[in-house]
Every structure is written in C-alpha cells, then in structure tokens.
Design a protein around this motif. Structure first.
Motif, PDB file in Angstrom:
ATOM      1  N   ARG A 201      10.608  23.025  65.753  1.00 58.79           N
ATOM      2  CA  ARG A 201      11.527  23.920  65.051  1.00 58.79           C
ATOM      3  C   ARG A 201      12.482  23.127  64.173  1.00 58.79           C
ATOM      4  NH1 ARG A 201      13.800  28.201  69.376  1.00 58.79           N
ATOM      5  NH2 ARG A 201      14.714  29.064  67.476  1.00 58.79           N
ATOM      6  N   ALA A 202      12.849  21.926  64.638  1.00 57.67           N
ATOM      7  CA  ALA A 202      13.763  21.089  63.852  1.00 57.67           C
ATOM      8  C   ALA A 202      13.115  20.663  62.537  1.00 57.67           C
ATOM      9  CB  ALA A 202      14.171  19.868  64.666  1.00 57.67           C
ATOM     10  N   GLU A 203      11.847  20.257  62.590  1.00 56.47           N
ATOM     11  CA  GLU A 203      11.145  19.829  61.381  1.00 56.47           C
ATOM     12  C   GLU A 203      10.945  20.991  60.415  1.00 56.47           C
ATOM     13  OE1 GLU A 203       8.448  16.172  63.174  1.00 56.47           O
ATOM     14  OE2 GLU A 203       7.789  18.250  63.419  1.00 56.47           O
ATOM     15  N   ARG A 204      10.494  22.120  60.947  1.00 56.79           N
ATOM     16  CA  ARG A 204      10.298  23.293  60.087  1.00 56.79           C
ATOM     17  C   ARG A 204      11.630  23.763  59.530  1.00 56.79           C
ATOM     18  NH1 ARG A 204       6.456  24.414  57.154  1.00 56.79           N
ATOM     19  NH2 ARG A 204       8.176  24.400  55.669  1.00 56.79           N
ATOM     20  N   GLY A 205      12.673  23.722  60.369  1.00 50.10           N
ATOM     21  CA  GLY A 205      13.999  24.128  59.914  1.00 50.10           C
ATOM     22  C   GLY A 205      14.520  23.225  58.818  1.00 50.10           C
ATOM     23  N   TYR A 206      14.247  21.918  58.948  1.00 51.85           N
ATOM     24  CA  TYR A 206      14.698  20.983  57.913  1.00 51.85           C
ATOM     25  C   TYR A 206      14.028  21.292  56.579  1.00 51.85           C
ATOM     26  CZ  TYR A 206      15.387  16.775  55.180  1.00 51.85           C
ATOM     27  OH  TYR A 206      15.717  15.920  54.162  1.00 51.85           O
ATOM     28  N   LEU A 207      12.713  21.499  56.593  1.00 45.81           N
ATOM     29  CA  LEU A 207      12.009  21.796  55.352  1.00 45.81           C
ATOM     30  C   LEU A 207      12.478  23.120  54.745  1.00 45.81           C
ATOM     31  CD1 LEU A 207       8.360  20.692  56.244  1.00 45.81           C
ATOM     32  CD2 LEU A 207       9.974  19.535  54.710  1.00 45.81           C
ATOM     33  N   ASP A 208      12.716  24.109  55.586  1.00 49.14           N
ATOM     34  CA  ASP A 208      13.215  25.396  55.085  1.00 49.14           C
ATOM     35  C   ASP A 208      14.603  25.241  54.463  1.00 49.14           C
ATOM     36  OD1 ASP A 208      10.908  26.645  55.906  1.00 49.14           O
ATOM     37  OD2 ASP A 208      11.765  27.476  57.751  1.00 49.14           O
ATOM     38  N   MET A 209      15.449  24.462  55.129  1.00 50.23           N
ATOM     39  CA  MET A 209      16.788  24.225  54.592  1.00 50.23           C
ATOM     40  C   MET A 209      16.710  23.473  53.265  1.00 50.23           C
ATOM     41  SD  MET A 209      20.037  22.257  56.357  1.00 50.23           S
ATOM     42  CE  MET A 209      19.109  20.748  56.584  1.00 50.23           C
ATOM     43  N   LEU A 210      15.829  22.469  53.201  1.00 54.01           N
ATOM     44  CA  LEU A 210      15.656  21.699  51.971  1.00 54.01           C
ATOM     45  C   LEU A 210      15.193  22.599  50.833  1.00 54.01           C
ATOM     46  CD1 LEU A 210      15.635  18.887  50.634  1.00 54.01           C
ATOM     47  CD2 LEU A 210      13.239  18.667  51.371  1.00 54.01           C
ATOM     48  N   ALA A 211      14.226  23.460  51.094  1.00 50.44           N
ATOM     49  CA  ALA A 211      13.734  24.380  50.066  1.00 50.44           C
ATOM     50  C   ALA A 211      14.849  25.295  49.586  1.00 50.44           C
ATOM     51  CB  ALA A 211      12.561  25.200  50.611  1.00 50.44           C
ATOM     52  N   GLY A 212      15.656  25.778  50.541  1.00 51.69           N
ATOM     53  CA  GLY A 212      16.763  26.658  50.177  1.00 51.69           C
ATOM     54  C   GLY A 212      17.816  25.952  49.352  1.00 51.69           C
ATOM     55  N   ARG A 213      18.149  24.720  49.744  1.00 47.97           N
ATOM     56  CA  ARG A 213      19.158  23.961  49.000  1.00 47.97           C
ATOM     57  C   ARG A 213      18.664  23.602  47.593  1.00 47.97           C
ATOM     58  NH1 ARG A 213      22.995  21.020  51.678  1.00 47.97           N
ATOM     59  NH2 ARG A 213      23.672  20.550  49.546  1.00 47.97           N
ATOM     60  N   LEU A 214      17.361  23.401  47.464  1.00 51.91           N
ATOM     61  CA  LEU A 214      16.782  23.091  46.155  1.00 51.91           C
ATOM     62  C   LEU A 214      16.545  24.344  45.312  1.00 51.91           C
ATOM     63  CD1 LEU A 214      14.174  20.393  47.274  1.00 51.91           C
ATOM     64  CD2 LEU A 214      16.197  19.984  45.833  1.00 51.91           C
ATOM     65  N   LYS A 215      16.755  25.514  45.962  1.00 50.37           N
ATOM     66  CA  LYS A 215      16.573  26.813  45.293  1.00 50.37           C
ATOM     67  C   LYS A 215      15.137  26.989  44.776  1.00 50.37           C
ATOM     68  CE  LYS A 215      21.417  27.503  43.925  1.00 50.37           C
ATOM     69  NZ  LYS A 215      21.981  26.410  44.747  1.00 50.37           N
ATOM     70  N   LEU A 216      14.186  26.605  45.596  1.00 49.29           N
ATOM     71  CA  LEU A 216      12.778  26.770  45.243  1.00 49.29           C
ATOM     72  C   LEU A 216      12.282  28.110  45.773  1.00 49.29           C
ATOM     73  CD1 LEU A 216      11.446  23.190  46.104  1.00 49.29           C
ATOM     74  CD2 LEU A 216      12.117  24.091  43.866  1.00 49.29           C
ATOM     75  N   PRO A 217      11.574  28.890  44.954  1.00 48.82           N
ATOM     76  CA  PRO A 217      11.073  30.195  45.400  1.00 48.82           C
ATOM     77  C   PRO A 217      10.107  30.064  46.571  1.00 48.82           C
ATOM     78  CG  PRO A 217      10.879  29.951  43.004  1.00 48.82           C
ATOM     79  CD  PRO A 217      11.234  28.598  43.549  1.00 48.82           C
ATOM     80  N   ASP A 218      10.102  31.058  47.436  1.00 51.21           N
ATOM     81  CA  ASP A 218       9.204  31.034  48.595  1.00 51.21           C
ATOM     82  C   ASP A 218       7.744  30.913  48.162  1.00 51.21           C
ATOM     83  OD1 ASP A 218      11.359  31.269  50.275  1.00 51.21           O
ATOM     84  OD2 ASP A 218      11.074  33.412  50.688  1.00 51.21           O
TER      85      ASP A 218
END
Length: 239
Positions: A201-218
């Motif tokens: 969950r930590a790894e997936r959460g990190y990637l999700d947070m990174l995508a959100g901070r970079l403002k990349l579309p889902d």
C-alpha cells in the motif's frame, strides 16, 4: 565528477566499461552468492533496476538505456493517451520494440530546459525515492546495498552518490519542482514506476501521490502503467 547520464545508463543495465557484463548482471552474481539472505523487496533491485519482485526489464529497454529509454517509454505512453487508445491495446509481442522519442518533441532528452545531465540526475533521484517508498531501507539494508554496489563495478563516485541519496530524506517538493515541462512530468512518473513493482500500500500510495502532485490525468497514468508493464517480464531469479 559524477556523470548523471552514465549513472542512469548503468542503472538501466548498460555495459560496464571494459567488460561484457552489465551492472545488473554483476549484481545478479552477487545475489546468487547470497540467496540465503535476500534483500527486502525492492531495495537494491530498484536501485539497480532489476526489480526484486519477480520482474525484470526486457532487452528492448536495456538496448537503448538511460534517458532515451525513460523518455521513449514516456513518449509512447503519452502518444497512446493522446490517440485515445485503450491502455495496453498497442502491445503486439512479448517484447515490443522501444524507440527513443523523436528529436522534434519535448520528450527528446536534448530538449531538457535545465540540461540533459541535470534532468538525468532528477530521474535517478526519482527512482531512488520510489525504491524507498515502502520504508524498508534501514542501516543494515544500506550496508547490504553497499556491498552489492561495490561488486557491481559501478564505480566509487556513483556508489557514494547512491548511498548518500539513500540516506537523505525524500524531498518530494524538490522532485516535483525539477520537472520543468509537461513531458518531464510524465518522464519523472515513468522512471518512478520503472523502479518498482508496487506490491504494498505504501508503494502504490507513493505512486498515486506522485501522479497527483504532478497533476497527471488518471487516463495518462493508466497508459504509463501499461507501457511499463510491457517492458517488464517474469523473472524468477533472486537478486
């Protein structure tokens, strides 16, 4: 002086100067000698880009190496996203050919506004940050990583740099700010996803947070996930 582009080439499995072996090959030999004491999931494997969760990079990525590989994957994912393709539908073989991005696009490493070498360093740091996402790299772990880096032949300066980066707190704000263009944002996420197979969950959460901070579309993230998955194959060996 540290050469970030060469370091990224080495992490992606380029040839070690004066040998016919890659850094990943030599790290694999080291792990073969230590099968009774495998690394915690993702540690050295992520740093050397030979994923420790049963997956390895295909020859297509290793062939072009470095920034060209990261940029090529990011460009491919972005083009598939822009074309409205379904993620993964363009895959035609077990090992699709990977090409560097066209020179007339912002994905071309030579177009990096901060300079190719400087952005290569950002990419290396992004991969290390992703490798640390599960929080399992403690002092003992760093010692084991140091041993394997030494055996890898990556060089004293690169070894010191990587170990220093592993000891620093992850500075996500600085990483995000270092991506100066939309293309670089996609590349930064792509490199991070290359470094790990998110199984916690930590790894997936990190990637999700990174995508959100970079403002990349889902939808774009889905294409990056599919594109990276295409260049990773099953690997049952232990690093």
């Amino acid at each position: 002086m540290l050469d970030p582009r060469k370091l990224l080439d080495d992490l992606l499995g380029s040839k070690v100067p004066g040998t016919e072996s890659t850094v990943r090959d030599k790290a694999g030999q080291a792990a073969q000698m230590a099968r009774d004491n495998p690394l915690a999931a993702g540690a050295l494997a992520a740093v050397l880009l030979g994923t420790g969760t049963g997956r390895k990079l295909t020859g297509s990525v290793l062939k072009i190496g470095g920034m060209a590989a990261v940029a090529g994957l990011a460009y491919k994912a972005y083009q598939n996203y822009r074309n409205g393709d379904q993620p993964g539908q363009a895959q035609t073989s077990a090992e699709p050919e990977l090409l560097p991005p066209p020179a007339d696009t912002p994905f071309d490493p030579a177009q990096a506004p901060q300079g190719e070498a400087e952005f290569a360093l950002v990419i290396v740091r992004a991969m290390i940050a992703a490798a640390r996402a599960d929080g399992h790299i403690d002092e003992d772990e760093r010692g084991r990583i140091a041993d394997r880096l030494r055996l890898s032949g990556i060089g004293d300066e690169a070894e010191k740099f990587l170990l220093a980066e592993l000891s620093k707190p992850v500075d996500l704000d600085t990483l995000i700010d270092a991506a100066k263009t939309d293309a670089q944002k996609v590349e930064l996420y792509t490199a991070s996803r290359l470094a790990i197979e998110p199984q916690t969950r930590a790894e997936r959460g990190y990637l999700d947070m990174l995508a959100g901070r970079l403002k990349l579309p889902d939808a774009l993230i889905d294409h990056v996930e599919a594109t990276v998955s295409e260049v990773k194959t099953d690997n049952q060996s232990v690093w």
